[in-house]
Enzyme design. Sequence first.
Site, PDB file in Angstrom:
ATOM      1  N   CYS A   1      -2.951  -3.716  -7.617  1.00  0.00           N
ATOM      2  CA  CYS A   1      -2.151  -2.837  -8.477  1.00  0.00           C
ATOM      3  C   CYS A   1      -2.714  -1.427  -8.486  1.00  0.00           C
ATOM      4  O   CYS A   1      -2.526  -0.698  -9.461  1.00  0.00           O
ATOM      5  CB  CYS A   1      -2.131  -3.383  -9.896  1.00  0.00           C
ATOM      6  N   ASP A   2      -3.423  -1.023  -7.464  1.00  0.00           N
ATOM      7  CA  ASP A   2      -3.987   0.315  -7.405  1.00  0.00           C
ATOM      8  C   ASP A   2      -3.151   1.141  -6.443  1.00  0.00           C
ATOM      9  O   ASP A   2      -2.974   0.779  -5.282  1.00  0.00           O
ATOM     10  CB  ASP A   2      -5.441   0.246  -6.924  1.00  0.00           C
TER      11      ASP A   2
END
Lengths: 376, 376
Positions: A324-325
């Site tokens: 989720c980066d």
Amino acid sequence: MTERIREFLRSRREDGPCLVVDLEVVRENYLSFARALPDTRVFYAVKANPSPEVLKLLAGLGSCFDTASVAEIEMALAAGATPDRISYGNTIKKERDIARAYELGVRLYAVDCTEEVEKVARAAPGSKVFCRILCDGAGAEWPLSRKFGCEPSMAVDVLEYAHRLGLEAYGVSFHVGSQQANTEAWDQALASSAGIFRECAERGFNLSMVNLGGGFPTRYLKDVPAVEAYGASIFQALCRHFGNAIPETIIEPGRGMVGNAGVIEAEVVLISRKSADDDIRWVYLDIGKFGGLAETMDEAIRYPIRTPRDGDAVEPCVLAGPTCDSADVLYEKVPYPLPVSLSIGDKILIEGTGAYTTTYSAVAFNGFPPLKAYHI
Amino acid sequence: MTERIREFLRSRREDGPCLVVDLEVVRENYLSFARALPDTRVFYAVKANPSPEVLKLLAGLGSCFDTASVAEIEMALAAGATPDRISYGNTIKKERDIARAYELGVRLYAVDCTEEVEKVARAAPGSKVFCRILCDGAGAEWPLSRKFGCEPSMAVDVLEYAHRLGLEAYGVSFHVGSQQANTEAWDQALASSAGIFRECAERGFNLSMVNLGGGFPTRYLKDVPAVEAYGASIFQALCRHFGNAIPETIIEPGRGMVGNAGVIEAEVVLISRKSADDDIRWVYLDIGKFGGLAETMDEAIRYPIRTPRDGDAVEPCVLAGPTCDSADVLYEKVPYPLPVSLSIGDKILIEGTGAYTTTYSAVAFNGFPPLKAYHI
């Protein structure tokens, strides 16, 4: 990609991405270096891939080891290397780590300033030190900064200071930049080194060794010169600058020793577009920047990727990791051509990943485990 | 920096850098969010700091959890959260991971394309899905890419597809960018969201929820607006765009929940210059980009640093980590002012490091162990 790796992956049952390293390729790489530079000792850069299997193989072949920390020294010793075959090549060391290395028998240390010389003189009296000098790194794919090394003009003072403090001022080291494609890149640094040798002799002490560093490339997408070409070019430069007083030399291959021995198997998790009329697809893998592919930072290293659909028509894709980066994107500025038929669930192979992958893995970013590795 | 952390560090005996997180600060942060946005459910972004102590504290306070992987779902459950308080917020999921989350009871999933909707429909039938939309991230310090989300125009199709496949088309999510300093940044995305709500209603199904994402900043060197200012601004924007039909809302703070609760203690390993007349010093720490400070990438996050010599005259320094990687430099483009009297062996404190540090640590790069952490 070798038949042994292909065979291993065929029988693999676990989930998640993994690296497979073919030790036969590492052996061939070691022997190529030994043949191409017969008068040069090989200090394998442990940080590139510190797996016990790689270290044990190389120790058995007679390699020496360049280490970055006490933990790496202990790994090299555990693999069978004697301490006289180990250098502590990090120019940034805590004094208590130098003391620990000295206790373990290590007698060869890198420095690049008088402050570090003082630590070595106190914690490892009488040891050999070599001074790292700055080098511009032109022609290298992985950026080199000014982090390590000092200006050649300062190196003479650093080495003289070591000599005065009872250390053996042993030589000079430099690094021409990782994944260095220019076989002539060593020439200028060797000219600087020869100058330092002369100045030290004028000041009354003699250096013995030039550490030629690493930089030997592995093949990614572009062809790279063979090790033999580097060997020949370096030997000519040594003759040119040192005449008939050629010094002892060592090299520190890391990527060049293990890079092409490894393949990562990964899975396509998602393929999508950002809008109905988007002309580029996003392909998301189950490995990314934080799972071992840190060297895609700024898209520096471009790995060859094989898919089960190779041969079908391709179109450029953005390639990204599973976290989720938002920074976990591998190739976007220069999209990667992949088959239009590529599908969610396909297994792909990322080649040339034997170096600088496993140890770069984040410990648990987003809950994803570090990269699994098999050395066969 | 809190008195409790100071006290803890005074009695610490181990070697190496460590993170200390004060759970009292996390508790205060949670309560501030709950007060500032009283009608909004808090889904803590587990990836920011997944330590069991943080998760247990937040579960006890009534927080919900935004997770990026099955491992994070399991951590939230282990901390005492019930599955109805967990969202699987990663838009990139393997279908077998969705199935596993469904088995564990999770019924809320993020999607940003029809391909992901199909996976959720098969592996987690009847669940709620929200569609992430792209947002420009202007005003944020940590770069957002186009990796997550689709154009708002496509979101309606994605949600309608979910509705047709028997899922509950539950709402819209977006992310205004991490460390977002502009309290008005939510306005435009809420306007887009309201438009999607209207279009979905016209197509015969109603959305219920807007996920306002994260982006709430923590204080580094610059002051940031208080949570209350964000709460007020978001409430106004909701009224502006949704009138008297304000939807259910959730937020996903990560950095804003734990960032200011943590301090890293590190040691100065070396201070040197690159040449005798160099006007800038290099300060090397025992922690760097690969030991937990990955968010210094491109010098994006600038942490406040305290030294035992604060108050003495300062001069700009390049700050770097301890590894043999030339990319392991923290601040160089904009050097960091540090006391001239700073010495090798000094312990320094890096503040605001409670988020995105421990889990970014490399597993063993250069033989250095991952960042140790204590949650007190």
